[in-house]
Design a protein around this motif. Structure first.
Motif, PDB file in Angstrom:
ATOM      1  N   VAL B  49       0.890  -1.117  -0.068  1.00 57.75           N
ATOM      2  CA  VAL B  49      -0.023  -0.004   0.013  1.00 57.75           C
ATOM      3  C   VAL B  49       0.897   1.299   0.131  1.00 57.75           C
ATOM      4  O   VAL B  49       0.628   2.055  -0.825  1.00 57.75           O
ATOM      5  CB  VAL B  49      -1.054  -0.075   1.086  1.00 57.75           C
ATOM      6  N   ASP B  81      -9.145   1.623  -5.381  1.00 52.11           N
ATOM      7  CA  ASP B  81      -8.180   0.085  -5.367  1.00 52.11           C
ATOM      8  C   ASP B  81      -8.725  -0.836  -4.270  1.00 52.11           C
ATOM      9  O   ASP B  81      -9.107  -1.750  -4.386  1.00 52.11           O
ATOM     10  CB  ASP B  81      -7.058   0.309  -5.416  1.00 52.11           C
ATOM     11  N   LYS B  82      -8.921  -0.167  -2.872  1.00 49.42           N
ATOM     12  CA  LYS B  82      -9.144  -0.788  -1.935  1.00 49.42           C
ATOM     13  C   LYS B  82     -10.733  -0.503  -1.257  1.00 49.42           C
ATOM     14  O   LYS B  82     -11.029  -0.991  -0.080  1.00 49.42           O
ATOM     15  CB  LYS B  82      -8.321  -0.703  -0.663  1.00 49.42           C
ATOM     16  N   VAL B  86      -8.917   0.717   3.325  1.00 51.24           N
ATOM     17  CA  VAL B  86      -7.361   0.563   3.682  1.00 51.24           C
ATOM     18  C   VAL B  86      -6.985   2.044   3.696  1.00 51.24           C
ATOM     19  O   VAL B  86      -7.131   2.718   2.488  1.00 51.24           O
ATOM     20  CB  VAL B  86      -6.548  -0.232   2.810  1.00 51.24           C
TER      21      VAL B  86
END
Lengths: 234, 234
Positions: B49, B81-82, B86
């Protein structure tokens, strides 16, 4: 073990823009890579070329692409972008913790030096800069990471220093003398080579000069990673 | 003037992978940026990340995108993306030679310290990490580049040091004490803060810790740019 890296970099006299670009990138599987490029000619155009090449290479390295493949890709991208009319030298020095090796990739007529203690080996096998043909490939040397190993790479400003006055620099001799007399730190080695070159150019470097030294030493002290940068501003 | 930058970085105890990622990138219009990210949790996932965020940011900065816009873009990319699950803290410290300023962008609950000589200012206005909502924006401070200016930023490993034992670190006091007593180099400051934190964790850091110090000093000596890296290998 500890790997120590030092860089010394100066612009061509009276030029605010360096055609040399240097960046350090962390490798996704452990270790780091130093990427050094020198774009053809000088000033803003050369800077744009060397930045483009370095960005391409570090982007690929960060994705886990191998050094040789990244160099080829940067060459093809430059060739396509500039129709083969603009060249750029490239050196990549990688500490690869996955393989425990130091990997040198060279697309640069200027040699690299590989030293084991005070044994100096000049690697000057013919090597072409990027961007001038379709089939450019790097010269690659892979070395065991072990204490006593020192590698030195640089842009051609160092090689050309003093030529204007008919007193070209003997880089190999300068390195040999330093390594025999003392146990210089990487920064002392880089500074000394750069100072030598600038003096040969009478204090007015005829070209951008960048020198990179990597040295593997026995490990002493803590496991802290450290970095120091000094950026003089006019 | 000369800008001096120092970094000290250590992994969480018994962890081979740091969730902190730090990279330095040259700015296309002059100067450089230090980009520091800390991904949520620790180990390989956190590293992926923080590397993704740093790569996104330095790619944009290298194209000339402003720091604030780069931070917002990285937040949106991470969110997408998350799915907002996150988070990742981000600090950018830029030496911008176009404007003659030092620009701090912060997406991090941990404060940054701005010091003029031994006057310490703790900037801890609420600031959200990247990736958890759509409308994340950085807290930005723009400071005149002048001798006597020191800035300090770090990841939350420093803030959390000693908490396990109920002895949290008083970062502000530690900085104040160092600046009052002496004129420490950036590396001494960074090392001292890191050592203090590691000692509070009894030599076994409970989290990855990264400390960045930038100091503007009067210029002495040549116009050579220098960089030194020390990478201990287990």
């Amino acid at each position: 073990m500890e790997v120590q890296i030092a860089v010394a970099k100066v612009n061509k006299y009276a030029s605010s823009e360096s055609g040399d670009t240097l960046e350090v990138v962390e490798r996704p599987n452990g270790g780091l890579s130093v990427v050094l490029a020198d774009g053809q000619t000088s000033g803003r155009g050369a800077k744009a070329v060397s930045m483009m090449v370095v960005r391409k290479v570090i982007g690929l390295l960060a994705e886990g692409v191998r050094d040789g493949a990244a160099a080829r890709a940067a060459s093809d991208a430059l060739y396509t972008d500039k129709y083969g009319r603009v060249s750029c030298t490239l050196n990549i020095a990688s500490i690869d913790l996955e393989t425990g090796t130091l990997v040198l990739s060279r697309n640069n007529p200027s040699p690299v030096f590989i030293c084991h203690d005070d044994q100096v080996d000049c690697v000057d096998v013919e090597s072409s800069p990027l961007g001038i043909r379709r089939d450019i490939r790097p010269m690659i040397s892979e070395l065991e990471l072990e204490p006593g190993l020192t590698i030195i790479m640089y842009t051609d400003g160092l090689t050309h220093a003093g030529k204007r006055r008919g007193q070209p620099m003997d880089v190999c001799n300068a390195i040999q003398a330093m390594l025999e007399e003392q146990d210089p730190t990487p920064q002392e080695l880089a500074d000394s080579l750069l100072t030598h070159a600038v003096n040969l150019d009478e204090g007015r470097p005829a070209d951008d000069i960048s020198v990179v030294v990597m040295k593997v030493v026995p490990h002493e002290g803590d496991m802290v990673r450290r970095m120091t940068i000094r950026l003089p501003i006019q």
